[in-house]
Design a protein around this motif. Structure first.
Motif, PDB file in Angstrom:
ATOM      1  N   ARG A 102      45.915 -26.698 -26.151  1.00 50.85           N
ATOM      2  CA  ARG A 102      46.728 -27.662 -26.161  1.00 50.85           C
ATOM      3  C   ARG A 102      48.028 -27.411 -26.185  1.00 50.85           C
ATOM      4  O   ARG A 102      48.496 -26.344 -26.788  1.00 50.85           O
ATOM      5  N   PHE A 108      51.534 -28.975 -27.502  1.00 52.03           N
ATOM      6  CA  PHE A 108      51.989 -30.032 -28.307  1.00 52.03           C
ATOM      7  C   PHE A 108      53.426 -30.278 -27.860  1.00 52.03           C
ATOM      8  O   PHE A 108      54.468 -29.462 -27.660  1.00 52.03           O
ATOM      9  N   ILE A 148      43.449 -35.028 -31.189  1.00 47.09           N
ATOM     10  CA  ILE A 148      44.058 -34.440 -30.468  1.00 47.09           C
ATOM     11  C   ILE A 148      43.203 -33.346 -29.445  1.00 47.09           C
ATOM     12  O   ILE A 148      43.376 -32.962 -28.732  1.00 47.09           O
ATOM     13  N   VAL A 190      49.581 -32.640 -25.227  1.00 46.80           N
ATOM     14  CA  VAL A 190      49.413 -33.600 -26.290  1.00 46.80           C
ATOM     15  C   VAL A 190      50.819 -33.891 -26.763  1.00 46.80           C
ATOM     16  O   VAL A 190      51.555 -33.235 -27.479  1.00 46.80           O
ATOM     17  N   LEU A 200      50.547 -25.558 -32.910  1.00 43.68           N
ATOM     18  CA  LEU A 200      51.611 -26.428 -33.457  1.00 43.68           C
ATOM     19  C   LEU A 200      52.884 -25.713 -33.928  1.00 43.68           C
ATOM     20  O   LEU A 200      53.974 -26.254 -33.711  1.00 43.68           O
ATOM     21  N   GLY A 230      54.492 -25.784 -30.587  1.00 43.41           N
ATOM     22  CA  GLY A 230      54.991 -27.109 -30.110  1.00 43.41           C
ATOM     23  C   GLY A 230      56.197 -27.755 -30.845  1.00 43.41           C
ATOM     24  O   GLY A 230      57.217 -28.034 -30.252  1.00 43.41           O
TER      25      GLY A 230
END
Length: 863
Positions: free
Chosen positions: A322, A324, A454, A467, A495, A498
């Motif tokens: 992912r 972010f 998520i 995301v 995270l 991100g």
């Protein structure tokens, strides 16, 4: 007809993993290594346990593990096996996977019982196939599945509402029982609460409001409550089933009030009273988490659930990749919305998750206005034709409230947009979180919901999705580095990257980074290397207070069993044991709830048999009140036994302040701690208060009172008061002569009006009849007629000049409270807010105490 040939018995596999290898028509070669470890451990250690929990994260093959356990036991022991899913769509998906991928005989039992196929029913009863159904197929008053041997509960972490539904009576404002119940409780409710319940309010902040009827009040009105519900829920109403389940146990239930609805339910679902669930040989709870802190027990009403550990090292791994994006870390709300739309155009196919239908409609309107030629898919569209979405080149799926249950793996979708926090799912959760300051209780549950959200587009190791996150609560939660240590190392790394890429970034930067990610460019590979490095250095921790929550949960279930059966003494003992085990400071709010529940049980003992132990109820309520200052009625309970007797002045001040700060928190929650809503509101108040027009000035006074947490109003009727502010125990009512200067006279007509305002309010607003009332002349006029002082009585004088200075102080105080505001129910913020409001002189009592008597302050002039 020829005799049917009996098939020869085959050797039963030693465990569910080996069972798969014996299924000849399976489409997969074998289970994955981590699945093999779990399944073998289950066979060795847990096969005879009544309650078992198995954790596998999103994309970890949880469904296959559950199906193999179900099918292995079906074959081995000829058991009736039921596999439960949250929704019909998921049940259909599980059956499809079972048949097409795993070669497992499974039957979909979604829909009405009367429509079930007779052959399917026989196959389930004879142990010839696994029954797959939504939770509602088991948790209802007359289920088809009356005697399953094994129940596999998939996605148990989101099942609380489904499991509790047989004992949950929801009454929307249009239901006749709603109005009847308000009629019974009207004397115990504020006018503001009644307006919110009835939907007659203009209060824009009421949408998130929630409260609870104190248990001593429920006891006092027990017979009337029972009578109106019995009379207003007809036999052909589906709510009759929930009412029948709880009607003999109202003392074991709680009545929650929220905007336009009333909910009655027990704090923990009494599943031991539901034989199809309780009498099964085993219940296996499949979850994305083990339900740390006893959360799975609270969800399911079980005293002890044995958790099978994940394989060593498995907790470090993630599923898919992912990227972010947090636009609001650098941009305002409008700019962030523009980034979302540009990103959706770049990705061509995207999914939007949002908490409410209203926000979903707003997003749909933006898409229609900006993304021409894009087809919009709704939740129902996705449930019935998800393949159409995946095959549409330019499409957006807007899914309000669907944070779990619908997957978009692989190329189905590469951009997931989440706008808002998947927070409390029912009034009980909202009350305990926001009013009892007990968010810690639900921290694991909320985290699961976020992780489920998520992970909608990353369901396998090779899935990749961006995301894009907006919405104040969700952005703050995911970007709070203090919380990262409780997440998997993979997610911590994602995270961190991100946040790093979203800080000091322009709109063009966000779109360019998304393009590089989608292309899996060389530049992205450098970022990928950084994620891997951060993951290798990160560790996951468990919150320390989870140990206390795990220790207390069995006593919590004991409490509910006792109070459900009317044994208040056992209930009081269990509640006392619970709060004695909740020692960690983070659990202050939840401990407060159990002090209150113990006090309520003891209060009922006194009412029923004069038991001397009931003398301890008031101290218990006091302890609850001190730890949960957001609940204004706890002050009343703390000082007045059974809500009877006269409150002293200290009690009134405490009650007024608690109620006021509670409403200020609701206002700030609605206005937001970021963005322009708050500043726009106070700017309008300031403009109105400095207007030369009397009506405009009065509107400013009214709105300022509402922002300060009071019920405020005005009237255009002849001889009616100008604005009024109403607190929990007192009110002030104004006669505003705002256009007057110091050389003007507050004439006889004004005098007559101001002295009659309290009587007018008592007649027009009956709920104010018992409140302490103070009339205030709000004007810079310094003179009154000769006869004025004789008639002014206790009327006070507030000069407009001083009022404007006070209003500036009020706005600056609210601005400071807004800067520190985190969420409604935060104990530290609430305590500090009470002190700030008192110090700034913003309580009604402070206002009344600071003003002079008008008859002494006016200069008397000739008539």
């Amino acid at each position: 007809m020829a005799f049917k040939t009996r098939s020869k018995s085959s050797t039963v596999a030693p465990n569910p993993a080996a069972h798969l290898r014996g299924i000849s028509n399976r489409k997969i070669p074998d289970v994955l290594p981590h699945q093999k470890v779990i399944l073998e451990h289950y066979a060795q250690e847990a096969v005879d346990l009544p309650d078992v929990a198995i954790q596998l994260p999103t994309g970890g093959g949880k469904t296959l593990v559950g199906l193999l356990i179900a099918d292995w036991r079906r074959v081995k022991d000829k058991e009736r096996v039921l596999f439960l899913c949250p929704t019909r769509q998921l049940a259909a998906q599980v059956v499809e996977q079972a048949k097409d991928k795993y070669g497992i005989s499974a039957i979909n039992f979604s829909g009405r019982k009367a429509e079930f196929n007779a052959a399917d029913e026989a196959a389930y009863r004879r142990g010839k196939a696994v029954a797959v159904a939504p939770y509602s197929a088991l948790f209802n008053s007359n289920p088809f599945f009356t005697s399953p041997d094994l129940i596999v509960a998939d996605d148990a972490h989101v099942a609380e509402n489904y499991i509790a539904s047989p004992w949950t009576l929801d009454l929307p404002s249009e239901h006749p029982a709603h109005a009847a119940l308000i009629g019974v409780l009207r004397s115990t409710l504020t006018k503001r609460d009644i307006d919110r319940l009835e939907g007659n309010w203009e209060d824009r902040f009421a949408v998130n409001w929630v409260d609870k009827v104190p248990s001593p009040v429920v006891r006092r009105f027990h017979d009337q409550i029972h009578a109106v519900l019995q009379a207003n829920i007809p036999s052909n109403d589906q709510r009759r089933f929930a009412w029948r389940a709880i009607e003999g146990h109202l003392s074991g239930c709680h009545i929650y009030l929220s905007s336009r609805s009333i909910t009655i339910r027990p704090i923990i679902p009494p599943t031991w009273t539901h034989a199809p669930f309780n009498d099964a040989k085993q219940r296996v709870f499949m979850s994305a988490t083990l339900g740390e802190g006893g959360d799975t027990e609270r969800l399911t009403g079980r005293t002890k659930i044995v958790r099978l550990p994940s394989p060593d090292g498995f907790e470090r791994d993630g599923v898919g990749r992912r990227f972010f994006m947090f636009p609001t870390l650098s941009l305002d709300d409008n700019e962030a919305a523009d980034v979302r739309l540009r990103s959706q155009a770049l990705a061509t196919r995207s999914v939007v998750l949002t908490p409410s239908s209203l926000s979903g409609r707003n997003i749909e309107e933006e898409i229609k206005a900006r993304l021409h030629g894009y087809e919009i898919f709704s939740s129902s569209d996705i449930e019935t034709r998800k393949s159409d979405f995946a095959a549409t080149a330019r499409a957006v799926a807007v899914l309000p409230g669907r944070f779990d249950g619908i997957d978009f793996p692989g190329d189905d979708c590469r951009l997931l947009c989440i706008d808002g926090f998947p927070g409390a799912m029912n009034p009980q959760e909202r009350f305990i979180m926001s009013k009892m300051s007990a968010r810690a209780l639900y921290s694991a549950r909320l985290q699961i919901r976020v992780l489920q959200a998520i992970g909608r587009c990353t369901r396998a190791l090779n899935d990749r999705a961006a995301v894009l996150v907006t919405g104040k609560g969700l952005v703050e939660s995911l970007t709070d580095q203090r919380r990262w240590k409780f997440l998997k190392p993979e997610l911590q790394a994602e995270l961190e990257i991100g946040v790093e890429q979203s800080t000091d970034a322009s709109a063009d930067d966000f779109v360019e980074n998304l393009e590089l990610f989608l292309a899996d460019s060389d530049e992205w590979q450098d970022v990928e290397d950084a994620i891997q490095e951060i993951r290798g250095e990160a560790d996951q921790e468990t919150p320390q207070y989870f140990a206390d929550l795990s220790a207390s949960v069995s006593e919590e279930v004991k409490y509910l069993k006792a109070v459900w059966n009317g044994d208040e003494r056992k209930a009081a003992v269990a509640a006392a044991k619970v709060h004695s085990l909740l020692k960690h400071p983070e659990l202050r709010g939840y401990r407060s709830l159990w002090h209150y529940l113990e006090g309520s049980a003891v209060d009922r003992l006194k009412a029923e048999d004069g038991d001397l132990v009931a003398d301890e109820a008031k101290p218990m309520f006091l302890q609850a009140k001190n730890a949960a200052p957001s609940v204004s009625w706890l002050t009343d309970l703390a000082y007045r036994s059974n809500l009877a007797g006269k409150a002293d002045e200290t009690t009134k001040d405490d009650l007024d302040l608690a109620s006021q700060v509670e409403n200020i928190a609701s206002n700030l929650e609605a206005l937001g701690s970021t963005g322009q809503k708050f500043e726009n509101a106070v700017a309008e108040i300031r403009r109105n208060l400095r207007s030369d027009d009397g009506s405009t000035f009065e509107r400013g006074v009214e709105v300022l009172g509402g922002l300060l947490g009071w019920e405020s109003g005005n009237s255009d009727a002849d001889a009616a008061p100008d604005p009024w502010w109403i607190g929990a125990t007192q009110l002030v009512v104004f006669e505003a002569y705002s256009e007057a200067t110091s050389d003007r006279v507050f004439g006889t007509t004004k005098v007559r009006q101001v002295i009659t305002h309290p009587t007018w309010l008592a007649e027009k607003l009956p709920h104010t009849a018992s409140l302490q009332k103070t009339a205030i002349a709000l004007t810079d006029a310094a003179h009154c007629d000769t006869g004025g002082p004789v008639h002014l009585g206790d009327t006070l004088l507030w000069t407009k000049r001083d009022f404007l200075a006070w209003s500036d102080t009020a706005i600056e105080t609210l601005r400071g409270l807004r800067e520190d505001f985190t969420n409604n129910g935060d104990f530290v913020w609430t305590t500090n807010a009470m002190q700030s409001v008192e110090d700034a002189g913003l309580t009604l009592q402070a206002v009344v105490s600071s003003l002079p008597l008008a008859k002494e302050a006016f200069i008397v002039t000739g008539s």
